[in-house]
Design an enzyme around this catalytic site. Structure first.
Site, mmCIF file in Angstrom:
data_model
loop_
_atom_site.group_PDB
_atom_site.id
_atom_site.type_symbol
_atom_site.label_atom_id
_atom_site.label_comp_id
_atom_site.label_asym_id
_atom_site.label_seq_id
_atom_site.Cartn_x
_atom_site.Cartn_y
_atom_site.Cartn_z
ATOM 1 N N ARG A 51 0.895 -1.283 -0.067
ATOM 2 C CA ARG A 51 0.006 0.008 0.122
ATOM 3 C C ARG A 51 0.848 1.176 -0.004
ATOM 4 O O ARG A 51 0.561 2.261 -0.818
ATOM 5 C CB ARG A 51 -0.910 0.199 1.062
ATOM 6 N N THR A 52 1.736 1.239 0.784
ATOM 7 C CA THR A 52 2.485 2.529 0.963
ATOM 8 C C THR A 52 3.204 3.100 -0.154
ATOM 9 O O THR A 52 3.108 4.154 -0.967
ATOM 10 C CB THR A 52 3.339 2.456 2.309
ATOM 11 N N LYS A 80 26.316 -4.012 -1.267
ATOM 12 C CA LYS A 80 27.826 -3.770 -1.324
ATOM 13 C C LYS A 80 28.426 -3.289 -0.195
ATOM 14 O O LYS A 80 29.766 -3.262 -0.046
ATOM 15 C CB LYS A 80 28.071 -2.867 -2.593
ATOM 16 N N ARG A 101 11.139 3.857 3.563
ATOM 17 C CA ARG A 101 10.819 2.700 4.284
ATOM 18 C C ARG A 101 11.963 2.204 4.819
ATOM 19 O O ARG A 101 12.912 1.676 4.065
ATOM 20 C CB ARG A 101 9.584 2.029 4.010
ATOM 21 N N HIS A 129 4.904 6.061 11.249
ATOM 22 C CA HIS A 129 4.538 5.696 10.017
ATOM 23 C C HIS A 129 3.564 6.985 9.882
ATOM 24 O O HIS A 129 2.255 6.904 9.875
ATOM 25 C CB HIS A 129 3.480 4.528 9.713
HETATM 26 N N1 CP Z 1 -0.483 0.193 5.612
HETATM 27 C C1 CP Z 1 0.962 -0.293 5.241
HETATM 28 O O1 CP Z 1 1.869 0.361 5.567
HETATM 29 O O2 CP Z 1 0.986 -1.269 4.289
HETATM 30 P P1 CP Z 1 2.301 -1.599 3.484
HETATM 31 O O3 CP Z 1 3.035 -2.458 4.464
HETATM 32 O O4 CP Z 1 1.611 -2.615 2.437
HETATM 33 O O5 CP Z 1 2.862 -0.462 2.901
#
Ligand code: CP
Length: 302
Positions: A51-52, A80, A101, A129
């Site tokens: 999603r993100t 590396k 991320r 998040h």
């Molecule tokens: N909600 C969320 O962070 O989903 P993902 O891990 O799929 O990005």
């Protein structure tokens, strides 16, 4: 917000949250625009995501921007031995904004300090998040008509769940009453309870919630995150702690909504999906509009 990184949800004020939500509502009405023509955004995902990453990339594409990056750090020079510092300093030469991320708590703050362009934290370990939280706020306001004075149930992995940590901090600005529902092993960490204590906000802790479901405005389910456990036995003990079924929400308020940042494993039974109380897939769709609002604000285009 122009040129400012979004690392923690506390980097933005309450007024700035509301501005993002209003902008997201505009993007929901008109998601396809030429706003990002000529802009390049890098999405650097050192941890898996559906999603993100894809909603950020969808948001950028629908605004006519370009995306570079990686979805698997094994294809980057990190394998590396390149440091995060050097990766970020390099990539910031190639783009106007970085979405990152990373599994390490604090990595997003570090990246924002060495980057030549703003950084959006797309999740750093169990810490924060913030773009998920802004889409959660958008979803809550859209379904409840307000963010003020709500009863929010946070259910599942409250120890490692970065989405609930960010959401708690944001919703604490709106006189929320929190209900923490988790097994003992996955309780909300004391630092977050202290945070609420200092604000004089009410919170309650339970192990079960079926008999108090009628008090909930929002039930925010979370997955027990296998990848955060150092001890597999601890994961096995807690992985099936909660499975929400349709029969469990029959006595809830008519307007109550079930949210989940997703992915789910088995904590929401499929029989909830057809309930009018289920909102998690719409919530994921709201991620595109909210992320369009965040990006355009940081780039100073809105
Ligand atoms: N909600 C969320 O962070 O989903 P993902 O891990 O799929 O990005």
């Amino acid at each position: 917000m122009k040129n400012r990184s979004l690392v923690s949800i506390n980097d933005y004020s309450q007024e700035e949250y509301l501005r993002i939500l209003d902008l997201a509502a505009e993007f929901e009405k008109q998601p396809v625009q030429d706003l990002l023509n000529g802009y390049v955004v890098a999405t650097l995902f050192f941890e898996p995501s559906t999603r993100t990453r894809l909603s950020f990339e969808s948001a950028i594409n629908r605004l006519s921007g370009r995306v570079i990056g990686f979805s698997d750090s094994n294809t980057s020079s990190a394998t590396k031995g390149e440091t995060l510092r050097d990766t970020i300093k390099t990539v910031s030469n190639y783009c106007d904004l970085i979405v990152m991320r990373h599994p390490l708590e604090g990595s997003a703050r570090f990246a924002s300090e060495v980057s030549g362009v703003p950084v959006i934290n797309a999740g750093d370990g169990a810490n924060q998040h913030p773009s998920q939280t802004l889409l959660d706020l958008y979803s809550i306001r859209k379904t409840q008509g307000t963010l003020e004075n709500l009863n929010i149930f946070l259910v599942g992995d409250l120890k490692y769940g970065r989405t609930v940590h960010s959401l708690l901090m944001a919703m604490s600005k709106f006189n929320t009453t929190f209900y923490f529902i988790s097994p003992d092993e996955l309780k909300m960490p004391n630092e977050y309870k202290l945070y609420l204590d200092n604000l004089g906000l009410n919170y309650y802790e339970f192990k079960e919630f079926t008999d108090i479901i009628d008090q909930a405005d929002v039930v925010y389910m979370t997955r027990v995150q296998k990848e955060r456990f150092s001890d597999p036995i601890e994961y096995e003990k807690t992985k099936n702690a909660y499975v929400l079924r349709n029969s469990m929400i029959e006595n809830a308020k008519p307007g109550m909504k079930v949210l989940h940042p997703l992915p789910r494993v088995n904590e929401i039974h499929l029989d909830v999906d057809n309930s009018e109380k289920a909102y998690y897939f719409e919530q994921a769709r709201n991620g595109v509009y909210t992320r369009q609002a965040i990006i355009s604000s940081i780039l100073g285009l809105k």
